[in-house]
Design an enzyme around this catalytic site. Structure first.
Site, PDB file in Angstrom:
ATOM      1  CG  HIS A  93      35.479  44.816  41.862  1.00 41.62           C
ATOM      2  ND1 HIS A  93      36.452  45.326  42.698  1.00 41.62           N
ATOM      3  CD2 HIS A  93      34.620  44.120  42.663  1.00 41.62           C
ATOM      4  CE1 HIS A  93      36.192  44.955  43.947  1.00 41.62           C
ATOM      5  NE2 HIS A  93      35.075  44.226  43.948  1.00 41.62           N
ATOM      6  CD  GLU A  94      31.285  42.462  41.636  1.00 35.44           C
ATOM      7  OE1 GLU A  94      31.550  41.354  42.145  1.00 35.44           O
ATOM      8  OE2 GLU A  94      31.107  43.480  42.333  1.00 35.44           O
TER       9      GLU A  94
ATOM     10  CB  CYS B  29      47.709  47.105  42.293  1.00 34.66           C
ATOM     11  SG  CYS B  29      47.361  45.580  43.196  1.00 34.66           S
TER      12      CYS B  29
ATOM     13  CG  HIS C  63      35.307  39.472  43.483  1.00 30.24           C
ATOM     14  ND1 HIS C  63      36.296  39.448  44.451  1.00 30.24           N
ATOM     15  CD2 HIS C  63      34.635  40.646  43.672  1.00 30.24           C
ATOM     16  CE1 HIS C  63      36.231  40.548  45.186  1.00 30.24           C
ATOM     17  NE2 HIS C  63      35.236  41.291  44.727  1.00 30.24           N
TER      18      HIS C  63
ATOM     19  CB  CYS D  79      43.898  48.053  42.778  1.00 32.11           C
ATOM     20  SG  CYS D  79      43.801  46.382  42.106  1.00 32.11           S
TER      21      CYS D  79
ATOM     22  CG  HIS E 218      37.246  43.361  48.148  1.00 30.05           C
ATOM     23  ND1 HIS E 218      36.245  43.026  49.016  1.00 30.05           N
ATOM     24  CD2 HIS E 218      36.646  43.551  46.953  1.00 30.05           C
ATOM     25  CE1 HIS E 218      35.100  43.030  48.377  1.00 30.05           C
ATOM     26  NE2 HIS E 218      35.313  43.328  47.121  1.00 30.05           N
ATOM     27  CB  CYS E 219      43.303  45.260  46.000  1.00 28.04           C
ATOM     28  SG  CYS E 219      44.959  45.971  45.941  1.00 28.04           S
TER      29      CYS E 219
ATOM     30  CB  CYS F 255      45.386  42.724  41.670  1.00 22.82           C
ATOM     31  SG  CYS F 255      44.849  43.015  43.386  1.00 22.82           S
TER      32      CYS F 255
END
Length: 180
Positions: free
Chosen positions: A131-132, A166, A135, A147, A141-142, A169
């Protein structure tokens, strides 16, 4: 284009190599790890936590400015993190300079008085680390709760996420990867 993961000394042993492989596989990018040589500053005695923003500032200075690192950088630490205005964060990123940090502290079942599980910790660490890193690569963000880029407010929401992006993304990440 790759991922460089710095591993702090206070992270549980035995997770590093599986984590690196899973991040590389999940994001379909080469990843490597090495010990963290940077002293983590920003400890707040009154909170017994480290300021994640301060850590990112130091990372930006050391890894991006001084060392000229062009890869997306992730620091994995066992120290509990916070940012101003929040009780805690699982992790934080500075997309413009491609540095990020994630903490195992609140990803570990023991934090919540639950039975320790390396499997749970690894699952959460991969999700939050990816996640990070995403970024750092320009993803926001989704709204899809499955996701990786979904913004979880609780550990249960993090657990419900999958270790995948997803389709939207994933497409954005592919655009980033092949833009060089």
């Amino acid at each position: 284009m790759g991922i460089l993961i710095f591993w702090d000394e206070d992270v549980p042993e035995g997770l590093q190599q599986p984590f690196v492989r899973m991040v590389s596989h999940t994001l379909d990018m080469p990843a490597s790890a090495q010990p963290n040589g940077m002293m983590l500053r920003g400890f707040d005695r009154s909170r017994n936590q480290n300021d994640a923003s301060r850590i990112l500032g130091d990372m930006q200075d050391i890894y991006t400015r001084r060392a000229g690192c062009e890869e997306a950088v992730l620091l994995v630490t066992g120290k509990d993190l916070y940012i101003r205005g929040r009780d805690f964060v699982f992790g934080l990123a500075r997309p413009g300079v491609k540095v990020s940090v994630v903490s195992t502290a609140r990803l570990d079942n023991r934090w919540y008085g639950r039975q320790q599980s390396d499997e749970d910790l690894m699952d959460r660490l991969v999700k939050e680390g990816c996640h990070e890193l995403c970024h750092c690569m320009g993803l926001d963000h989704c709204e899809n709760p499955e996701c990786i880029m979904y913004y979880p407010q609780t550990l249960d929401e993090l657990d419900r996420k999958k270790k995948t992006l997803c389709p939207e993304c994933r497409q954005y990440l592919n655009l980033y990867r092949f833009s060089d």
